[in-house]
Design an enzyme around this catalytic site. Structure first.
Site, mmCIF file in Angstrom:
data_model
loop_
_atom_site.group_PDB
_atom_site.id
_atom_site.type_symbol
_atom_site.label_atom_id
_atom_site.label_comp_id
_atom_site.label_asym_id
_atom_site.label_seq_id
_atom_site.Cartn_x
_atom_site.Cartn_y
_atom_site.Cartn_z
ATOM 1 N N ALA A 123 0.815 -1.219 0.000
ATOM 2 C CA ALA A 123 0.000 0.000 0.000
ATOM 3 C C ALA A 123 0.849 1.270 0.000
ATOM 4 O O ALA A 123 0.618 2.185 -0.799
ATOM 5 C CB ALA A 123 -0.935 -0.004 1.209
ATOM 6 N N GLU A 124 1.845 1.333 0.892
ATOM 7 C CA GLU A 124 2.645 2.562 0.972
ATOM 8 C C GLU A 124 3.511 2.754 -0.274
ATOM 9 O O GLU A 124 3.684 3.876 -0.748
ATOM 10 C CB GLU A 124 3.526 2.568 2.235
ATOM 11 C CG GLU A 124 2.768 2.447 3.542
ATOM 12 C CD GLU A 124 1.909 3.667 3.908
ATOM 13 O OE1 GLU A 124 1.663 4.541 3.050
ATOM 14 O OE2 GLU A 124 1.469 3.729 5.069
ATOM 15 N N ALA A 125 4.028 1.661 -0.824
ATOM 16 C CA ALA A 125 4.822 1.771 -2.052
ATOM 17 C C ALA A 125 3.947 2.231 -3.218
ATOM 18 O O ALA A 125 4.407 2.958 -4.103
ATOM 19 C CB ALA A 125 5.489 0.435 -2.378
#
Length: 253
Positions: A175-177
């Site tokens: 998700a963060e990437a």
């Protein structure tokens, strides 16, 4: 439910990059553009609520469930030490029936609500990180680390500390990437090695809503109307943030 798979048996930087791009492309609305930029924007909530991420190793598969309208983690699926599929979920994020649709391998009897909540602070507390500031930053990031953290929950009896560490690393590597190309690029630059995380990574993660809101409401042709500081110095050009995906905030202004 759409499934996106990352093969961790012999991964390449290119495979990881296209895996992150697939997550981004699955949740974005191609017609939405904010602040005169071409950064992908998550589409409005739709009937398809969840996205399934599979991590495959030579020892089996562990899966993660994400909410499509914000990429928040909702559940994970792993085999236990007796080779029984078990689904663990955040009660506030997904119902038992939705979990059955997301992870049909686990029977209702083998679904378990997690005793903690889906926010980073709660997961970190359960990860029992003792070094430094005791946050996810101390764990580091990287493909090798994702594999070792996944194997700690794959075909093993449940250990909450290992589960929480796996979730912290897996959320950031997916998700963060997808949200932040900055994070995606760090993984690729260090591929496949584990690397130390940095304050800038954490500042990005905690400011996704703020950054999305600033681009949505206060940027024209990719330039902010004033300097913004999201915890790592002043920014005026949106492109300097290397954003990958913005939060859905409605029709463009």
């Amino acid at each position: 439910v759409t499934s996106i798979t990352l093969d961790l048996v012999n991964p390449t930087a290119g495979q990881y990059s296209s895996f992150v791009d697939k997550i981004r492309n699955n949740v974005k609305d191609p017609n939405l553009k904010y602040g005169g930029t071409d950064i992908a924007v998550i589409g409005p909530p739709s009937k398809e609520k969840f996205l399934r991420i599979n991590f495959q190793s030579s020892r089996g598969t562990v899966s993660l469930g994400l909410k499509r309208d914000n990429l928040y983690v909702v559940a994970y699926l792993a085999m236990d030490n007796t080779n029984v599929n078990r689904a663990y979920y955040f009660r506030s994020e997904i119902t038992s029936a939705e979990l059955t649709a997301l992870f049909p391998e686990a029977t209702t009897a083998n679904q378990k609500a997690l005793e903690y909540t889906e926010d980073y602070q709660s997961i970190e507390k359960n990860a029992q990180i003792t070094q430094g500031d005791k946050s996810r930053k101390e764990l580091g990031l990287g493909i090798d680390l994702l594999l070792t953290s996944m194997e700690a929950v794959n075909k093993k009896a449940r250990v909450v500390k290992n589960e929480a560490r796996f979730l912290l690393i897996a959320i950031q590597m997916t998700a963060e990437a997808a949200r932040f190309r900055y994070i995606q690029n760090l993984v690729i630059k260090n591929f496949p090695n584990k690397f130390n995380s940095e304050n800038k990574v954490i500042q990005f993660e905690v400011n996704w809503k703020k950054i999305s809101t600033a681009i949505y409401g206060d940027a024209k042709n990719g330039v902010f109307n004033k300097d913004y500081d999201f915890g790592f110095g002043k920014v005026r050009q949106v492109k300097d943030l290397q954003m990958g995906l913005l939060m859905y905030l409605g029709k463009p202004k």
